[in-house]
Design an enzyme around this catalytic site. Structure first.
Site, PDB file in Angstrom:
ATOM      1  N   ASP A 175     -29.570  11.941 -38.508  1.00  0.00           N
ATOM      2  CA  ASP A 175     -30.372  11.709 -37.890  1.00  0.00           C
ATOM      3  C   ASP A 175     -30.509  12.845 -36.957  1.00  0.00           C
ATOM      4  O   ASP A 175     -30.228  13.297 -36.088  1.00  0.00           O
ATOM      5  CB  ASP A 175     -31.008  10.434 -37.834  1.00  0.00           C
ATOM      6  CG  ASP A 175     -32.571  10.612 -37.935  1.00  0.00           C
ATOM      7  OD1 ASP A 175     -33.571  11.281 -38.248  1.00  0.00           O
ATOM      8  OD2 ASP A 175     -32.920   9.634 -37.031  1.00  0.00           O
ATOM      9  N   PHE A 176     -31.961  12.767 -36.564  1.00  0.00           N
ATOM     10  CA  PHE A 176     -32.959  13.663 -35.348  1.00  0.00           C
ATOM     11  C   PHE A 176     -33.513  12.814 -34.719  1.00  0.00           C
ATOM     12  O   PHE A 176     -32.685  12.705 -33.854  1.00  0.00           O
ATOM     13  CB  PHE A 176     -34.055  15.054 -36.172  1.00  0.00           C
ATOM     14  CG  PHE A 176     -33.736  15.764 -34.433  1.00  0.00           C
ATOM     15  CD1 PHE A 176     -33.761  16.253 -33.949  1.00  0.00           C
ATOM     16  CD2 PHE A 176     -36.134  15.153 -34.280  1.00  0.00           C
ATOM     17  CE1 PHE A 176     -34.372  16.893 -32.776  1.00  0.00           C
ATOM     18  CE2 PHE A 176     -35.797  16.135 -32.759  1.00  0.00           C
ATOM     19  CZ  PHE A 176     -35.234  16.753 -32.388  1.00  0.00           C
ATOM     20  N   ASP A 177     -34.849  12.450 -34.666  1.00  0.00           N
ATOM     21  CA  ASP A 177     -35.271  11.480 -33.135  1.00  0.00           C
ATOM     22  C   ASP A 177     -34.295   9.997 -33.817  1.00  0.00           C
ATOM     23  O   ASP A 177     -34.222   8.673 -34.729  1.00  0.00           O
ATOM     24  CB  ASP A 177     -37.191  10.919 -34.601  1.00  0.00           C
ATOM     25  CG  ASP A 177     -37.920  12.156 -34.187  1.00  0.00           C
ATOM     26  OD1 ASP A 177     -37.697  12.460 -33.492  1.00  0.00           O
ATOM     27  OD2 ASP A 177     -37.714  13.098 -35.648  1.00  0.00           O
ATOM     28  N   ASP A 206     -30.626   5.704 -37.378  1.00  0.00           N
ATOM     29  CA  ASP A 206     -30.797   4.684 -36.256  1.00  0.00           C
ATOM     30  C   ASP A 206     -31.643   4.170 -36.818  1.00  0.00           C
ATOM     31  O   ASP A 206     -32.103   3.235 -35.887  1.00  0.00           O
ATOM     32  CB  ASP A 206     -31.322   5.125 -34.428  1.00  0.00           C
ATOM     33  CG  ASP A 206     -32.461   6.410 -34.756  1.00  0.00           C
ATOM     34  OD1 ASP A 206     -32.825   7.043 -35.634  1.00  0.00           O
ATOM     35  OD2 ASP A 206     -33.700   5.713 -34.492  1.00  0.00           O
TER      36      ASP A 206
END
Length: 391
Positions: free
Chosen positions: A147-149, A330
């Site tokens: 994932d990124f954020d 997350d």
């Protein structure tokens, strides 16, 4: 309309179930919820949020079960995550739906409770996944998804200010030289590609509705593309309705509308959630939630987990051989990928990047890291291991 099929209480998404029906607190359902740490309470029909306050849980992570259309309407207006209407023998099912119920059931036994997950605090550190054993990576050939954020980037007040943490892009570059790497984000494809900026890897935007391969080839979900005009209209209406609330940001993406409320007053969050859910009902769009965000997207059976399976299958057909999927994420939307990693033909390694936004919620992940900085360090260690020929 009559009743709905089974509905699911999921401790990853729900901290409590609030009942506005009879003796439900003494039911087998309430007992089962208590066993997995999901709270229960009775509600007043005109103020279901008061029960959430007593339990110290947010309406956005609570379920309401009620047989009174007034209670259903009040729960919907307060921004509860899931509102279930109870209509024994099908009585007043239409009225409950008209009041805003997400589902209508005839008896509590139609509610399913997800079990088997652990709380975030109970997970071992992901450094253990670098070793051997049934759940480890030693001697295996990984394909690593991020994932990124909140995973490669810290969560920041302004989503436009998000950048990879120190060392993340260098670690991704090294890892991509040794195994397939992909970034799966809720952001637009062009946005996440620019922010990460590492060549030769997979990028998926909008939770997988659109992606590019390392060779630059582009793929999109054509069924999702049909919803683009509807999403644009919904974004405009929500901007008009919510744009004046301090701290609320309405982000129109190609395949979604994300409404961020991290910086909004807590007493306005229910109003924001209710408006987005009403827009989803009006336009037949799917509503999903995340860390201080609620989002509209096309109402299709597609998510990060299905995107991960699609990429793995593409790699297999391209001759990559047997791969062990690893996923780092997350947020709630990453749970679909954790499920996919655990339920695929090859048992993978799901890794949660911990945070405090949702308390000590349940997760399908098997390992954890304490921050995006630790995720970057894990990526570097995995690259080291593969460079030594230990993968």
């Amino acid at each position: 309309m009559g009743e709905s099929g089974p509905v699911v209480i999921d401790p990853r998404r729900h901290d409590a179930v609030l009942f506005g029906v009879g003796d439900a607190l003494g039911s087998a359902l309430a007992s089962q919820l208590g066993q997995i740490g999901v709270g229960t309470a009775a509600i007043a029909a005109d103020d279901p949020a008061a029960a959430a306050d007593r339990l110290r849980v947010r309406p956005g992570r609570c379920v309401v079960v009620a047989g009174d259309p007034a209670a259903v309407e009040a729960a919907r207006a307060a921004g509860f995550a899931l509102v279930i209407g109870l209509a024994p023998d099908g009585r007043d099912g239409d009225g409950l739906r008209a009041a805003g119920a997400d589902a209508v059931i005839a008896e509590l036994e139609q509610i399913t409770v997800r079990t088997g997950d652990r709380r975030m605090s109970q997970l071992p550190d992901a450094s253990q996944a670098l070793t051997g054993g049934a759940d480890g990576l030693a001697g295996r050939h990984p394909a690593v998804f991020f994932d990124f954020d909140g995973t490669l980037s810290d969560i920041v007040d302004d989503p436009d200010a998000a950048r990879p943490v120190a060392g993340a892009t260098a670690a991704l570059t090294r890892l991509a030289a040794r195994c397939p790497v992909a970034v799966l984000s809720g952001r637009d494809l062009a946005d996440v590609t620019k922010r990460v900026g590492v060549p030769g890897i997979w990028y998926a935007g909008s939770h997988g509705f659109e992606l590019t391969a390392p060779d630059g080839s582009h793929h999109q979900n054509d069924d999702a593309a049909a919803a683009i005009p509807v999403l644009a209209q919904a974004a405009g209406r929500l901007s008009d309705e919510l744009g004046t609330i301090p701290g609320v940001v309405v982000e129109h993406k190609r395949f979604g509308v994300a409404v961020h409320y991290r910086n909004a007053a807590r007493d306005r969050v229910g109003e924001v959630a209710a408006a987005v859910r009403a827009a989803g009902r009006h336009d037949a769009l799917r509503v999903t939630t995340g860390r201080e965000v609620i989002e509209l997207r096309p109402d299709l059976d597609w998510d990060k987990g299905k995107t991960l399976h699609w990429v793995i299958e593409h790699l297999r057909r391209s001759g990559s051989g047997a791969l062990t999927p690893v996923y780092l994420g997350d947020d709630i939307t990453d749970e679909d990928a954790f499920d996919a990693v655990r339920g695929g033909p090859v048992q993978g390694v799901p890794i949660l990047v911990r945070h405090n936004d949702d308390g000590d919620r349940a997760t399908a992940a098997l390992f954890a890291l304490d921050s995006p900085a630790r995720a970057a360090e894990f990526t570097e260690r995995l690259a080291d291991q593969l460079e030594r020929g230990e993968g």
